[in-house]
Every structure is written in C-alpha cells, then in structure tokens.
Design an enzyme around this catalytic site. Sequence first.
Site, PDB file in Angstrom:
ATOM      1  CE1 TYR A   1       5.047  19.085   1.558  1.00 29.41           C
ATOM      2  CE2 TYR A   1       2.952  19.825   0.673  1.00 29.41           C
ATOM      3  CZ  TYR A   1       3.681  19.307   1.709  1.00 29.41           C
ATOM      4  OH  TYR A   1       3.070  19.006   2.891  1.00 29.41           O
TER       5      TYR A   1
ATOM      6  CE  LYS B   1      18.875  15.986   9.968  1.00 28.43           C
ATOM      7  NZ  LYS B   1      18.992  15.787  11.434  1.00 28.43           N
TER       8      LYS B   1
ATOM      9  CG  ASP C   1      17.244  16.752  14.442  1.00 31.03           C
ATOM     10  OD1 ASP C   1      17.572  17.943  14.224  1.00 31.03           O
ATOM     11  OD2 ASP C   1      18.092  15.837  14.560  1.00 31.03           O
TER      12      ASP C   1
ATOM     13  CG  ASP D   1       2.739  19.452   6.041  1.00 28.64           C
ATOM     14  OD1 ASP D   1       1.651  20.017   6.275  1.00 28.64           O
ATOM     15  OD2 ASP D   1       2.854  18.222   5.880  1.00 28.64           O
TER      16      ASP D   1
ATOM     17  CG  ASP E   1      -0.449  19.552  11.323  1.00 28.69           C
ATOM     18  OD1 ASP E   1      -0.800  20.589  10.710  1.00 28.69           O
ATOM     19  OD2 ASP E   1      -1.022  18.451  11.182  1.00 28.69           O
TER      20      ASP E   1
HETATM   21  C1  IPM Z   1      -1.450  21.795   4.938  1.00 22.12           C
HETATM   22  C2  IPM Z   1      -1.933  20.443   4.474  1.00 22.12           C
HETATM   23  C3  IPM Z   1      -1.590  20.291   3.005  1.00 22.12           C
HETATM   24  C4  IPM Z   1      -0.090  20.346   2.885  1.00 22.12           C
HETATM   25  C5  IPM Z   1      -2.155  19.014   2.341  1.00 22.12           C
HETATM   26  C6  IPM Z   1      -3.638  18.900   2.532  1.00 22.12           C
HETATM   27  C7  IPM Z   1      -1.792  18.960   0.888  1.00 22.12           C
HETATM   28  O1  IPM Z   1      -1.414  19.437   5.256  1.00 22.12           O
HETATM   29  O2  IPM Z   1      -1.925  22.814   4.406  1.00 22.12           O
HETATM   30  O3  IPM Z   1      -0.615  21.834   5.837  1.00 22.12           O
HETATM   31  O4  IPM Z   1       0.584  19.320   3.043  1.00 22.12           O
HETATM   32  O5  IPM Z   1       0.423  21.427   2.611  1.00 22.12           O
HETATM   33 MG    MG Z   2      -0.264  20.115   6.899  1.00 26.50          MG
END
Ligand code: IPM
Ligand code: MG
Length: 356
Positions: free
Chosen positions: A140, A191, A223, A247, A251
């Site tokens: 990042y 990884k 993975d 990240d 999710d």
């Molecule tokens: C998160 C989001 C952010 C990230 C984006 C919006 C920059 O997806 O907080 O997970 O990738 O960290």
């Molecule tokens: Mg995110």
Amino acid sequence: MTQKIAILPGDGIGPEITAQAVRLLDKLIAQGLDAEYEYAPLGGAAYDQYGSPYPEATQTLCRAADAVLLGAVGGPQYDTLPRPVRPERGLLAIRKDLNLFANLRPAVLFPELADASTLKPEVVAGLDILIVRELTGDIYFGEPRGIRTLDNGEREGFNTMRYRESEIRRIAKVSFEAAQRRNKKLCSVDKANVLETTELWKEIFTEVSKDYPDVELSHMYVDNAAMQLVRAPKQFDVIATGNIFGDILSDQASMLTGSIGMLPSASLDENGKGLYEPSHGSAPDIAGQNKANPLATVLSLAMLLRYSLKDEARAAQVENAVQKVLQQGFRTADIAEAGAKVLSCSQMGDALLDAL
Ligand code: IPM
Ligand code: MG
C-alpha cells in the site's frame, strides 16, 4: 481531563450513520462522560470544501484529538479525479499521518442474525474472529511505485511490497496481546512460499511468540486461509496479517456474518489513540435516503470508548443497547428477515437511545 473526539462524517451514508452515533455520544456526555467533540471533513466532502481529501483543518483537529470517529469515504462522482485527491487517499493519508498501524476488524455473528449469512448456520453459528491487519506498510505504501513507460514504449505498472522488522514486530505484539485477551490462538497469515517480505513476517512472528508462551501460534498461507475462512471459519480466533492480505480477508470474513452493516473497526497507534469506523463503505446508492444501517458505526463508538477512552463500562453500555434493539426485533433493511420490523436509520437511532 476532557477527552477530545474528532467526528469525520465523510461521504455517502457517512453523515447519516455518524449522526446516530453522535446522538448516543450526546446522551453519554449528558450522563457524565467527560468528552467533547468537533466535526471535520474527510474524503470527497473535504475535496469539495478544500480541494484536498485530508486538508490541514482536519489534520490539525485529528492530531490534537484523543480519538477519531469516521463514517465512510468515497463516491462515484470522485472516481475520475486525479489519484492524489481521491477520497481513498484521504483515508490512507490519515492512517499514515496518525501512525495507525494496527487495524482491528472483528467478525462476530450476532445470534439474532444467524440466518443472514450465505453460509450454513452450523458453519457460522457462534462465530467470533478478530482480524488484526497491519495498516501503514506493505504494498500500500511501498516505494517505488507508479506507472512508467519502458524503452519500447510499452507502459508498466509497479508497486513494492516491503516490511521492516520493526513494523512486523509491533503488529505482532498487538496481535499476541489481542489473542491473550481472547482464546489465546493466533494464526499468522503469509505467502512465505513465494514472497520474501512475508518470509520475514513469519520469522518475526515466530520470534515474538517466545514472549507469549500462553498463546498458540500457527502459520497459514493466504490462499489456504481464504479457503479455510469459508470452509471452517470457527477454527480461527485471532488472524494477523499484512495490509493487502488483511484488506481482502477482512472483507471475506465480514460476509461470514452476513451483515457487513454490523461490523465496526479500530485503527490504533502505539499509544491507544485510534480511528474508529464501520467496516463497510459509503454506499452511495442509498445515501441520503435515511435507510442505512447505523449499527456498525455505533459499535465503532463502543470500540472508541473501550480502546481510546478506556471506558469499558460505557463501551459495554453501547454494545448492550445494540444487543437489545436486535432482541426487540428491530432491523434496518439490510439485515431484515421476512416479517421483521424495518426501521429507518434515524428510527434505529431512536430505538438505540431508548435502549441506552
Ligand atoms: C478498507 C478499504 C480501504 C483499504 C480503501 C478504501 C482505501 O478497502 O478500509 O478496507 O483498501 O484499506
Ligand atoms: Mg477493504
């Protein structure tokens, strides 16, 4: 001393959902919580006002604050802006500026919402995972980065995955300490079979584990971790991983609960100062319609009380209020089962105030 909270409503549904959390905060202050708050813009809202997604006024306020409560940033109207002024850059900039390297993302299944998951109830019932994501390093932020034109005229995009020992060690400590407060199981995700950066990650986690003999450390390739998260998610207690893997996995983990609208997050620095935000985004499609789910933001306020204001009693008070409205059968549209009492965003705020 009066604690200072910066409130950053942000974009999309951000203002509606933070408004409900602020109503609860007002009530807590009226009941004796020694805190005050002030607003500042972040993301698209800040770009509109100041031409920057993390302007100086916001920076000054947040640097001086003990904690920051954020709604969400981003929206389609900003997607064509030059990259450096896009809303997401504001979020990355505040994380880096305040040194918020430890991102805690719980994925907890509320028993009342057991049917909301797309996975079978027996796979997710009782799920309680904490993902610890490193937030200020990795690909990042790694340099060099960019898009360059090669000698033959072809363009090439490039980013750099990097972690220093010190960066890995401090997130390892946070992860082990989090595991100590929970079921004492820590899975470090890497990884290391391909990437040297994460080979070092694995090595440092193993080294730090010697200071935490009561925590059982395991290692898993990313993975496989993605697969295990949907196959048998309850095998995990705390998962620790780098910025990009975190990240993605966070999710994925959020959807195990079926209700990303319920999940708070905390991003902490070394001293417990933190930024608290719902795990979901700015949902531009339903912005301004008063139907968003404010519960993740309210639960983020609870985390703020717990981690930055060190007020466990009031943190629990807020969490109990959320529990109570769910038990009463109140739902916003995103988590409503057939026949549920569907409330608007502000009606959910009313119910929460009553419950508090
Ligand atoms: C998160 C989001 C952010 C990230 C984006 C919006 C920059 O997806 O907080 O997970 O990738 O960290
Ligand atoms: Mg995110």
